[in-house]
Design a protein around this motif. Structure first.
Motif, PDB file in Angstrom:
ATOM      1  N   UNK A  37     -20.540 -18.806  29.600  1.00 36.68           N
ATOM      2  CA  UNK A  37     -20.022 -19.922  28.814  1.00 36.68           C
ATOM      3  C   UNK A  37     -18.592 -20.235  29.244  1.00 36.68           C
ATOM      4  N   UNK A  38     -18.120 -21.461  28.984  1.00 33.12           N
ATOM      5  CA  UNK A  38     -16.706 -21.757  29.196  1.00 33.12           C
ATOM      6  C   UNK A  38     -15.840 -20.829  28.342  1.00 33.12           C
ATOM      7  N   UNK A  39     -14.590 -20.699  28.697  1.00 30.55           N
ATOM      8  CA  UNK A  39     -13.685 -19.801  27.972  1.00 30.55           C
ATOM      9  C   UNK A  39     -13.461 -20.285  26.542  1.00 30.55           C
ATOM     10  N   UNK A  40     -12.955 -19.386  25.688  1.00 31.38           N
ATOM     11  CA  UNK A  40     -12.628 -19.766  24.312  1.00 31.38           C
ATOM     12  C   UNK A  40     -11.637 -20.928  24.286  1.00 31.38           C
ATOM     13  N   UNK A  41     -10.662 -20.897  25.175  1.00 32.27           N
ATOM     14  CA  UNK A  41      -9.665 -21.971  25.211  1.00 32.27           C
ATOM     15  C   UNK A  41     -10.315 -23.314  25.531  1.00 32.27           C
ATOM     16  N   UNK A  42     -11.203 -23.314  26.517  1.00 28.19           N
ATOM     17  CA  UNK A  42     -11.868 -24.551  26.909  1.00 28.19           C
ATOM     18  C   UNK A  42     -12.780 -25.066  25.799  1.00 28.19           C
ATOM     19  N   UNK A  43     -13.501 -24.152  25.141  1.00 28.53           N
ATOM     20  CA  UNK A  43     -14.366 -24.563  24.038  1.00 28.53           C
ATOM     21  C   UNK A  43     -13.546 -25.066  22.864  1.00 28.53           C
ATOM     22  N   UNK A  44     -12.412 -24.422  22.612  1.00 24.21           N
ATOM     23  CA  UNK A  44     -11.519 -24.846  21.536  1.00 24.21           C
ATOM     24  C   UNK A  44     -11.042 -26.283  21.759  1.00 24.21           C
ATOM     25  N   UNK A  45     -10.663 -26.586  22.978  1.00 22.54           N
ATOM     26  CA  UNK A  45     -10.201 -27.944  23.295  1.00 22.54           C
ATOM     27  C   UNK A  45     -11.353 -28.948  23.255  1.00 22.54           C
ATOM     28  N   UNK A  46     -12.496 -28.544  23.740  1.00 27.88           N
ATOM     29  CA  UNK A  46     -13.654 -29.446  23.798  1.00 27.88           C
ATOM     30  C   UNK A  46     -14.151 -29.804  22.396  1.00 27.88           C
ATOM     31  N   UNK A  69     -20.645 -10.732  25.002  1.00 26.10           N
ATOM     32  CA  UNK A  69     -19.266 -10.801  25.471  1.00 26.10           C
ATOM     33  C   UNK A  69     -18.919  -9.537  26.243  1.00 26.10           C
ATOM     34  N   UNK A  70     -18.345  -9.716  27.409  1.00 32.85           N
ATOM     35  CA  UNK A  70     -17.926  -8.596  28.244  1.00 32.85           C
ATOM     36  C   UNK A  70     -16.411  -8.671  28.419  1.00 32.85           C
ATOM     37  N   UNK A  71     -15.680  -7.642  27.976  1.00 40.66           N
ATOM     38  CA  UNK A  71     -14.220  -7.660  28.094  1.00 40.66           C
ATOM     39  C   UNK A  71     -13.752  -7.991  29.509  1.00 40.66           C
ATOM     40  N   UNK A  72     -12.764  -8.845  29.605  1.00 37.97           N
ATOM     41  CA  UNK A  72     -12.145  -9.255  30.867  1.00 37.97           C
ATOM     42  C   UNK A  72     -13.064 -10.111  31.746  1.00 37.97           C
ATOM     43  N   UNK A  73     -14.282 -10.371  31.266  1.00 35.13           N
ATOM     44  CA  UNK A  73     -15.217 -11.163  32.079  1.00 35.13           C
ATOM     45  C   UNK A  73     -15.626 -12.459  31.402  1.00 35.13           C
ATOM     46  N   UNK A  74     -15.832 -12.434  30.094  1.00 36.24           N
ATOM     47  CA  UNK A  74     -16.216 -13.646  29.389  1.00 36.24           C
ATOM     48  C   UNK A  74     -17.461 -13.457  28.545  1.00 36.24           C
TER      49      UNK A  74
END
Length: 235
Positions: A37-46, A69-74
């Motif tokens: 999935x897109x990052x949390x930041x990208x989803x937050x903006x979208x 969710x995988x730490x440091x990977x997404x």
């Protein structure tokens, strides 16, 4: 919408909408199991919501096994087909927020099991943690302070000792809501809190002795007042 102070119902409604938008994104992009999935930041903006709201929605879908969710990977799509995923998300969206009575009922069912497993699986290190939680509760009660949080922390410690990560997770999920509502429904008064000291000690001793049936019996006795609240019966 970012930065606004929202009511509980508003937060729940927004979380549902974010879950719908995540589902629609997965479908529109034809994402498959293992895709990221897109990052949390990208989803937050979208979606024009806070990153915290995105994180909570992802955690809910992860709880039901739809995302991972995988730490440091997404965050990745779990190994589940699109049709099954859409059906499960529809079911999740129809779920109602649990009321206090159903939360307590769930807690009782869980803890009768976790106490048995804790007695079977506890280590010497686990006993140290349980004793610390036991003492913290007793100290608060004897000082005449509100000990609801310490009470539930003792029970959470048992859930952790039981060695079942899923049961432990469920306890962690329902505990904050129980803490919020305990006083409101007058489940535990000062007298019951003093009784709780001895009942906690007896549960601890049964776990220490590695006696599963006794641990379950003593946990059930400890829940006498909760049984009366949920089922209107004596035990």
């Amino acid at each position: 919408m970012k930065g606004e102070i929202l009511t509980k119902n508003e937060k729940h409604s927004i979380q549902k909408q974010v879950i719908v938008e995540i589902r629609d994104l997965i479908n529109s992009k034809n994402l498959e199991p293992g895709d990221k999935l897109p990052s949390e930041r990208m989803l937050s903006e979208k979606f024009n919501v806070s990153r915290g709201t995105i994180r909570e929605a992802i955690q809910k879908l992860e709880l039901y096994g739809l995302l991972k969710s995988i730490p440091q990977s997404g965050t990745f799509i779990a190994n589940i087909g699109v049709i099954a995923m859409n059906g499960m998300i529809d079911d999740i969206l129809r779920l109602e927020e649990p009321d206090f009575k159903t939360l307590v009922e769930t807690r009782i069912l869980l803890e009768l099991k976790t106490s048995r497993l804790a007695a079977k699986r506890r280590t010497e290190e686990d006993l140290v943690v349980l004793k610390k939680a036991l003492d913290a509760y007793e100290e608060k009660v004897l000082n005449g302070e509100d000990a609801v949080q310490e009470d539930l922390l003792f029970h959470l410690a048992i859930a952790k000792v039981c060695g079942n990560a899923t049961m432990n997770t469920f306890m962690l999920i329902i505990t904050p809501e129980i803490i919020t509502n305990f006083g409101k429904y007058h489940i535990c008064d000062a007298t019951q809190a003093f009784i709780g000291i001895e009942e906690h000690r007896l549960i601890y001793e049964a776990i220490k002795e590695q006696n599963p049936q006794l641990a379950k019996k003593r946990m059930k006795q400890h829940f006498k007042e909760l049984y009366k609240y949920c089922y209107n019966v004596e035990i």
